[in-house]
Design an enzyme around this catalytic site. Structure first.
Site, PDB file in Angstrom:
ATOM      1  N   HIS A 195      28.163  45.903  46.855  1.00  0.00           N
ATOM      2  CA  HIS A 195      28.021  44.690  46.035  1.00  0.00           C
ATOM      3  C   HIS A 195      27.672  43.476  46.876  1.00  0.00           C
ATOM      4  O   HIS A 195      26.783  42.692  46.530  1.00  0.00           O
ATOM      5  CB  HIS A 195      29.320  44.394  45.280  1.00  0.00           C
ATOM      6  CG  HIS A 195      29.376  45.004  43.926  1.00  0.00           C
ATOM      7  ND1 HIS A 195      28.494  44.704  42.935  1.00  0.00           N
ATOM      8  CD2 HIS A 195      30.238  45.910  43.387  1.00  0.00           C
ATOM      9  CE1 HIS A 195      28.789  45.396  41.846  1.00  0.00           C
ATOM     10  NE2 HIS A 195      29.845  46.146  42.093  1.00  0.00           N
ATOM     11  N   GLU A 244      41.680  44.566  42.313  1.00  0.00           N
ATOM     12  CA  GLU A 244      40.843  44.491  41.116  1.00  0.00           C
ATOM     13  C   GLU A 244      40.665  45.891  40.502  1.00  0.00           C
ATOM     14  O   GLU A 244      40.849  46.073  39.309  1.00  0.00           O
ATOM     15  CB  GLU A 244      39.495  43.909  41.536  1.00  0.00           C
ATOM     16  CG  GLU A 244      38.503  43.739  40.411  1.00  0.00           C
ATOM     17  CD  GLU A 244      37.133  43.323  40.947  1.00  0.00           C
ATOM     18  OE1 GLU A 244      36.905  43.422  42.174  1.00  0.00           O
ATOM     19  OE2 GLU A 244      36.293  42.913  40.122  1.00  0.00           O
ATOM     20  N   HIS A 245      40.258  46.855  41.337  1.00  0.00           N
ATOM     21  CA  HIS A 245      40.024  48.232  40.887  1.00  0.00           C
ATOM     22  C   HIS A 245      40.942  49.176  41.663  1.00  0.00           C
ATOM     23  O   HIS A 245      41.050  49.058  42.881  1.00  0.00           O
ATOM     24  CB  HIS A 245      38.585  48.670  41.170  1.00  0.00           C
ATOM     25  CG  HIS A 245      37.531  47.766  40.611  1.00  0.00           C
ATOM     26  ND1 HIS A 245      36.779  46.926  41.400  1.00  0.00           N
ATOM     27  CD2 HIS A 245      37.103  47.575  39.339  1.00  0.00           C
ATOM     28  CE1 HIS A 245      35.929  46.262  40.634  1.00  0.00           C
ATOM     29  NE2 HIS A 245      36.102  46.625  39.385  1.00  0.00           N
ATOM     30  N   ASP A 305      32.266  50.227  35.158  1.00  0.00           N
ATOM     31  CA  ASP A 305      31.389  49.057  35.292  1.00  0.00           C
ATOM     32  C   ASP A 305      30.381  48.973  34.153  1.00  0.00           C
ATOM     33  O   ASP A 305      29.847  47.901  33.879  1.00  0.00           O
ATOM     34  CB  ASP A 305      30.609  49.133  36.607  1.00  0.00           C
ATOM     35  CG  ASP A 305      31.446  48.724  37.799  1.00  0.00           C
ATOM     36  OD1 ASP A 305      32.468  48.047  37.600  1.00  0.00           O
ATOM     37  OD2 ASP A 305      31.073  49.081  38.936  1.00  0.00           O
ATOM     38  N   GLN A 325      31.723  50.014  45.969  1.00  0.00           N
ATOM     39  CA  GLN A 325      32.242  48.639  46.066  1.00  0.00           C
ATOM     40  C   GLN A 325      31.565  47.885  47.211  1.00  0.00           C
ATOM     41  O   GLN A 325      31.169  46.733  47.066  1.00  0.00           O
ATOM     42  CB  GLN A 325      33.758  48.678  46.277  1.00  0.00           C
ATOM     43  CG  GLN A 325      34.447  47.367  45.994  1.00  0.00           C
ATOM     44  CD  GLN A 325      34.273  46.962  44.548  1.00  0.00           C
ATOM     45  OE1 GLN A 325      34.445  47.755  43.639  1.00  0.00           O
ATOM     46  NE2 GLN A 325      33.895  45.716  44.328  1.00  0.00           N
ATOM     47  N   HIS A 381      62.662  10.070  18.110  1.00  0.00           N
ATOM     48  CA  HIS A 381      62.750  11.492  17.776  1.00  0.00           C
ATOM     49  C   HIS A 381      63.958  11.731  16.868  1.00  0.00           C
ATOM     50  O   HIS A 381      63.851  12.383  15.825  1.00  0.00           O
ATOM     51  CB  HIS A 381      62.916  12.335  19.050  1.00  0.00           C
ATOM     52  CG  HIS A 381      61.663  12.539  19.846  1.00  0.00           C
ATOM     53  ND1 HIS A 381      61.007  11.518  20.479  1.00  0.00           N
ATOM     54  CD2 HIS A 381      60.949  13.661  20.116  1.00  0.00           C
ATOM     55  CE1 HIS A 381      59.949  12.001  21.107  1.00  0.00           C
ATOM     56  NE2 HIS A 381      59.882  13.299  20.909  1.00  0.00           N
TER      57      HIS A 381
END
Lengths: 428, 428
Positions: free
Chosen positions: B261, B326-327, B360, B258, B419
């Site tokens: 990145h 996220e993960h 991934d 991670q 209506h």
């Protein structure tokens, strides 16, 4: 109101202008809303009290920040029985319809023992915005809170402004029926900011839904990402496709039911019968002045109304898809045949006995729908707006041996060596 | 890297600071992006050519605006066979996983003949943003384009910047495999604006997905509502829950996968074993300098890395939910028992042989996932992002008689007489 005929040499240009016409309020509210959000984030409850004094003319510390559930119940019990039954019927039908929307997860294991799947969970906290003031919209309380409760949301927080401290008892009764958990007397962009960031008094929420004016809509748009929101909302619209076999007074009432909402609302009739078009135009004129909402309906119909005459009902299909309307009525003998060919619409009302207004209240489907051509990519409010999906994956040594080398190759090709190593170490 | 222990007297405050830490770039890109969007909307292709000259240093009128599908195929056929097989395996598994996401509509008729239902349709045009430059991410092409194609999107338009006119052949090969329909050599906020509004050359799209830098993410955020978007994306993160029975080098590699990145990426280890925490910290230090991505990984680990020691794995659950990562890896003997208790995570990787990197690339679930605690309310990219739902309703005289009076009562109570009339006329 404009009138177009597909055989006119200027039709293509005229129709494109109709499709692209912006009906959003011109005022630049974005800057005001940014300032309000920043101040609520910094000052919290003090900012809320100040804005409420300024815009709604009452002191939250005197009138009270919240309205107690006992008051909701009392309002419900004091309702006229026919109205109470109507609200109960609506709530029950809305719940039944939305229960069918609960999503199903997946959990699969292949021959190599590779397990993949997805699990749905409800969000924990939902905020529901309900407009206040003279108009009261109990139906919006039901349409927003019931899907959240069906999803399994733990805490449904309703906010609504109470101008001069007043609130409509129907809204309280609807909060009681819908299972709302908290009700705060705040409105406007400041209420959206309070829900998103939280204050000392109000715990933050994860998703905010519900209708509001341009400031509320802009605040939701600006805070999208801090929280989830239902949609970017714009002025409401209806397209009525009707052949000449309809009663002109019924169709005129349908068009006016949209026009009476707001001066920016749009009503469009598409018909293959020019004489019927004339009859509906005359009926609109005859009915409009009898309405208590005549002023709004007249403004909307004059500015945004349209009648389009086509050579056939089939010719209307491509026009309908380009308009991608929030509401679409198909008032003809075989509406299913047309519906099968239509791709873009928020909600469709089929046949001669399905006025759009029945869907606003009691039929079951949600009345929070994509506007302004957004039905091309957006859906009405649903249980899914209050849930989220977690994907999952589980491999053993055999599964990793089967697909791990491909992951190593791709990670190396993407120049991410730690990715490759995390897989490769486990392959040895 | 910070290290926290749940028994510390300052743990609650330290952990809250970790949860609330903003890792978004500080630069105020919103104003720049507003200007770029306005110019592309006004000037169209001329603005695109100018921005491309300025940022990517090539002349679109010389290098060509599009890359031809024949070139994608040639790139695919020229690939190293092992890499081609890896891409094919990834594409096939991603398609298989996403096919299970196709939603099912409903169509029900009750005893009164009241028909209610919902129908799903694909959107017509999807735009896929793929970053360009030195790094090439063919996996992102597959992860964005394949769900669109599985949904049934008619036209998938890929945009990617080609700095100095260059493009990575892996990205072209992935476009070939994934069934992309058009590929334009444009990037940045200007590409997002072109997709949303269209230009003379590029027809507009309805939904835009895909990763990008802060300018791309801000452009998508600003244009949300003009088009649909996948999500508001932020820096990536992983939480690894690992007991002391894991290999420290495996877990260190997972954390670094991670960190490599981006300098804003975050890796967090939670363990119930302080000695294992020491071992992983030492392994991270040992591995980090051997990576070609060492500089980025070191910056991310130093600034945003964290190791949290808890008294038990069960104690980690509430921390995991607050981080809403996220993960999430669950590296322990019975990951399912923990997963059953966890509510908020984008994607979960269970057991000791499921490194996040396998997801991934080739496992099947999508790698486009909610970041920055948004897993509280958001889901990973799916087929649903490329579809929309139309609700429908059909009543006959009997059905309208059953529920129409309730709609009339509610419409009158809400002060909307047209209506009420549109229903009442059909009841008589």
């Amino acid at each position: 109101m404009i009138r177009l005929t597909t055989t006119s040499p200027t039709f293509a240009a005229d129709f494109t202008a109709l499709v692209n016409a912006r009906r959003e309020a011109d005022a630049d509210v974005a800057r005001d809303v940014r300032a309000i959000i920043a101040r609520v984030r910094d000052e919290g409850d003090a900012a809320l009290a100040d804005y409420t004094q300024r815009f709604d003319r009452h002191d939250l510390n005197a009138t009270g920040w919240q309205i107690d559930p006992a008051d909701w119940r009392a309002a419900y019990e004091a309702l006229d029985p026919a109205l109470r039954d109507a609200l109960d019927l609506a709530a029950q039908r809305i719940a039944t319809y939305h229960e069918k929307q609960r999503p199903v997860g997946s959990d699969t294991t292949d021959a190599n023992g590779i397990r993949t799947g997805a699990r749905w969970n409800a969000i924990q906290n939902a905020g529901i915005y309900i407009p206040g003031g003279r108009a009261a919209y109990p139906s919006s309380v039901l349409m927003n809170a019931i899907p959240a409760k069906v999803a399994g949301v733990d805490r449904v927080v309703m906010v609504t402004p109470t101008p001069d401290g007043e609130i409509n008892p129907l809204v309280l009764a609807a909060a009681h029926i819908a299972g709302v958990d908290e009700l705060w007397r705040i409105g406007g962009a400041q209420a959206i900011a309070a829900l998103a960031y939280g204050t000392d008094r109000i715990a933050p929420v994860d998703v905010i839904t519900g209708p509001g004016n341009a400031w509320v809509a802009e605040a939701k748009r600006q805070l999208y990402g801090v929280v989830g929101i239902d949609m970017v909302a714009g002025p409401s619209e209806i397209v009525v496709l009707a052949d000449g076999q309809n009663r002109a007074d019924w169709i005129a009432a349908d068009l006016l039911s949209q026009s009476e909402h707001d001066p920016t609302s749009q009503s469009i009739l598409i018909t293959d019968d020019a004489a019927f078009a004339d009859a509906v135009a005359a009926e609109v004129d005859a009915q409009i002045d009898t309405l208590a909402t005549a002023k709004v309906a007249r403004a909307a119909w004059d500015a945004n109304g349209a009648i389009i005459v086509t050579a056939s009902l089939a010719d209307a299909i491509s026009l309908i898809d380009r308009l991608a309307a929030e509401h679409l009525e198909l008032a003809c003998d075989d509406p299913q045949a047309l519906f099968d060919q239509i791709r873009h619409a928020g909600s469709v009302f089929m046949g001669r006995h399905t006025p759009e207004a029945i869907g606003d209240y009691v039929a079951g489907p949600n009345h929070v729908l994509p506007t302004g051509r957004r039905a091309r990519f957006a859906s009405g409010l649903s249980v899914l707006d209050f849930m989220k999906r977690t994907s999952f994956l589980q491999l053993g040594p055999q599964g990793l041996a089967a697909i791990g080398p491909a992951a190593v190759a791709l990670a190396e090709a993407e120049g991410l060596p730690a990715h490759a190593r995390s897989v490769a170490l486990r392959l040895n």
